[in-house]
Design a protein around this motif. Structure first.
Motif, PDB file in Angstrom:
ATOM      1  N   ALA A 122      20.200 -46.546 -71.751  1.00 36.44           N
ATOM      2  CA  ALA A 122      19.776 -47.067 -73.051  1.00 36.44           C
ATOM      3  C   ALA A 122      19.784 -45.648 -73.875  1.00 36.44           C
ATOM      4  N   ASN A 123      20.459 -46.126 -75.068  1.00 30.86           N
ATOM      5  CA  ASN A 123      20.548 -45.179 -76.384  1.00 30.86           C
ATOM      6  C   ASN A 123      19.211 -45.444 -77.272  1.00 30.86           C
ATOM      7  N   ILE A 124      18.546 -44.248 -77.218  1.00 31.95           N
ATOM      8  CA  ILE A 124      17.332 -44.416 -78.308  1.00 31.95           C
ATOM      9  C   ILE A 124      17.434 -43.176 -79.309  1.00 31.95           C
ATOM     10  N   PHE A 125      16.539 -43.288 -80.066  1.00 29.02           N
ATOM     11  CA  PHE A 125      16.183 -41.997 -80.979  1.00 29.02           C
ATOM     12  C   PHE A 125      14.765 -42.006 -81.037  1.00 29.02           C
ATOM     13  N   ILE A 126      14.392 -40.586 -81.016  1.00 26.56           N
ATOM     14  CA  ILE A 126      12.898 -40.257 -80.636  1.00 26.56           C
ATOM     15  C   ILE A 126      12.244 -39.135 -81.476  1.00 26.56           C
ATOM     16  N   CYS A 127      11.369 -39.076 -82.011  1.00 27.76           N
ATOM     17  CA  CYS A 127      10.674 -38.270 -83.013  1.00 27.76           C
ATOM     18  C   CYS A 127      10.146 -37.101 -81.907  1.00 27.76           C
ATOM     19  N   VAL A 181       9.796 -44.144 -80.927  1.00 28.16           N
ATOM     20  CA  VAL A 181      11.331 -44.510 -80.501  1.00 28.16           C
ATOM     21  C   VAL A 181      11.738 -45.691 -81.198  1.00 28.16           C
ATOM     22  N   TRP A 182      13.218 -45.488 -81.752  1.00 26.30           N
ATOM     23  CA  TRP A 182      14.203 -46.495 -82.304  1.00 26.30           C
ATOM     24  C   TRP A 182      15.072 -46.732 -81.333  1.00 26.30           C
ATOM     25  N   THR A 183      15.471 -48.188 -81.033  1.00 26.59           N
ATOM     26  CA  THR A 183      16.594 -48.363 -80.257  1.00 26.59           C
ATOM     27  C   THR A 183      17.815 -47.935 -81.153  1.00 26.59           C
ATOM     28  N   TYR A 206       7.208 -48.316 -75.193  1.00 25.54           N
ATOM     29  CA  TYR A 206       8.417 -48.512 -75.072  1.00 25.54           C
ATOM     30  C   TYR A 206       8.765 -48.219 -73.542  1.00 25.54           C
ATOM     31  N   ALA A 207       8.341 -47.006 -72.938  1.00 25.36           N
ATOM     32  CA  ALA A 207       8.632 -46.725 -71.534  1.00 25.36           C
ATOM     33  C   ALA A 207       7.973 -47.538 -70.548  1.00 25.36           C
ATOM     34  N   ASN A 208       6.678 -48.103 -70.844  1.00 27.88           N
ATOM     35  CA  ASN A 208       6.108 -49.137 -70.073  1.00 27.88           C
ATOM     36  C   ASN A 208       6.865 -50.723 -69.948  1.00 27.88           C
ATOM     37  N   VAL A 209       7.493 -50.898 -71.059  1.00 25.96           N
ATOM     38  CA  VAL A 209       8.117 -52.161 -71.232  1.00 25.96           C
ATOM     39  C   VAL A 209       9.663 -52.117 -70.362  1.00 25.96           C
ATOM     40  N   CYS A 210      10.180 -50.920 -70.479  1.00 27.39           N
ATOM     41  CA  CYS A 210      11.348 -50.522 -69.730  1.00 27.39           C
ATOM     42  C   CYS A 210      11.184 -50.187 -68.548  1.00 27.39           C
ATOM     43  N   ASN A 211      10.037 -49.987 -67.943  1.00 28.03           N
ATOM     44  CA  ASN A 211       9.419 -49.524 -66.516  1.00 28.03           C
ATOM     45  C   ASN A 211      10.160 -48.273 -66.005  1.00 28.03           C
ATOM     46  N   PHE A 212       9.740 -47.184 -66.901  1.00 28.59           N
ATOM     47  CA  PHE A 212       9.824 -45.994 -66.646  1.00 28.59           C
ATOM     48  C   PHE A 212       8.639 -44.981 -67.039  1.00 28.59           C
ATOM     49  N   GLU A 213       8.395 -43.984 -66.596  1.00 29.62           N
ATOM     50  CA  GLU A 213       7.219 -43.029 -66.880  1.00 29.62           C
ATOM     51  C   GLU A 213       7.474 -42.353 -68.347  1.00 29.62           C
ATOM     52  N   PRO A 214       6.538 -42.370 -69.178  1.00 29.16           N
ATOM     53  CA  PRO A 214       6.710 -41.899 -70.514  1.00 29.16           C
ATOM     54  C   PRO A 214       6.871 -40.361 -70.760  1.00 29.16           C
ATOM     55  N   LEU A 215       7.678 -39.628 -70.047  1.00 29.43           N
ATOM     56  CA  LEU A 215       7.824 -38.546 -69.988  1.00 29.43           C
ATOM     57  C   LEU A 215       9.398 -38.160 -70.764  1.00 29.43           C
ATOM     58  N   LYS A 236      11.443 -33.811 -85.959  1.00 30.43           N
ATOM     59  CA  LYS A 236      12.827 -34.170 -86.078  1.00 30.43           C
ATOM     60  C   LYS A 236      13.209 -35.482 -85.284  1.00 30.43           C
ATOM     61  N   ILE A 237      14.307 -36.078 -85.506  1.00 28.99           N
ATOM     62  CA  ILE A 237      14.553 -37.275 -84.693  1.00 28.99           C
ATOM     63  C   ILE A 237      15.825 -36.784 -83.935  1.00 28.99           C
ATOM     64  N   TYR A 238      15.874 -37.014 -82.441  1.00 27.53           N
ATOM     65  CA  TYR A 238      16.757 -36.687 -81.838  1.00 27.53           C
ATOM     66  C   TYR A 238      17.213 -37.961 -80.920  1.00 27.53           C
ATOM     67  N   LYS A 239      18.609 -37.926 -80.936  1.00 24.30           N
ATOM     68  CA  LYS A 239      19.157 -39.140 -79.966  1.00 24.30           C
ATOM     69  C   LYS A 239      19.219 -38.593 -78.528  1.00 24.30           C
ATOM     70  N   ALA A 240      19.026 -39.784 -77.937  1.00 25.99           N
ATOM     71  CA  ALA A 240      18.626 -39.579 -76.237  1.00 25.99           C
ATOM     72  C   ALA A 240      19.159 -40.641 -75.604  1.00 25.99           C
ATOM     73  N   VAL A 241      19.224 -40.510 -74.390  1.00 24.33           N
ATOM     74  CA  VAL A 241      19.734 -41.471 -73.159  1.00 24.33           C
ATOM     75  C   VAL A 241      18.720 -41.444 -72.351  1.00 24.33           C
ATOM     76  N   VAL A 242      17.916 -42.793 -72.053  1.00 22.48           N
ATOM     77  CA  VAL A 242      17.085 -42.898 -71.029  1.00 22.48           C
ATOM     78  C   VAL A 242      17.880 -43.009 -69.772  1.00 22.48           C
TER      79      VAL A 242
END
Length: 69
Positions: free
Chosen positions: A21-26, A32-34, A50-59, A10-16
Motif C-alpha cells: 500500500a502507498n501511504i504518506f507519513i509524518c 499516516v494518510w492513504t 493504521y498498522a494494527n488495522v492492516c496487520n503489521f507491526e507499527p515500525l 516532514k511528510i514522506y511517501k512510503a510503501v508498506v
C-alpha cells in the motif's frame, strides 16, 4: 511539505512492505494518510492504529520510503 498536525515533521511517501500500500507519513508525529486522501489536519490516522488495522507491526522498518512529499 510539513505536517499539518504537528507543523514540524516532514511528510514522506512510503510503501508498506507486506501490503504494498502507498501511504504518506509524518516523520515527527507518525500521522499516516492513504494515497487517496487529501493531506490535511482533518484527515489522517496515527501510524500504530493504521498498522494494527492492516496487520503489521507499527515500525518504520515495515516501510520502504520513497522520498519527501
Amino acid at each position: 511539505m510539513y505536517c499539518p498536525y504537528c507543523n514540524q515533521g516532514k511528510i514522506y511517501k512510503a510503501v508498506v512492505k507486506n501490503t504494498k500500500a502507498n501511504i504518506f507519513i509524518c516523520d515527527e508525529c507518525d500521522t499516516v494518510w492513504t494515497s487517496n486522501e487529501k493531506i490535511s489536519d482533518t484527515t489522517g490516522i496515527i501510524f500504530s492504529l493504521y498498522a494494527n488495522v492492516c496487520n503489521f507491526e507499527p515500525l518504520w522498518s515495515e516501510l520502504e520510503l520513497q522520498g519527501e512529499f
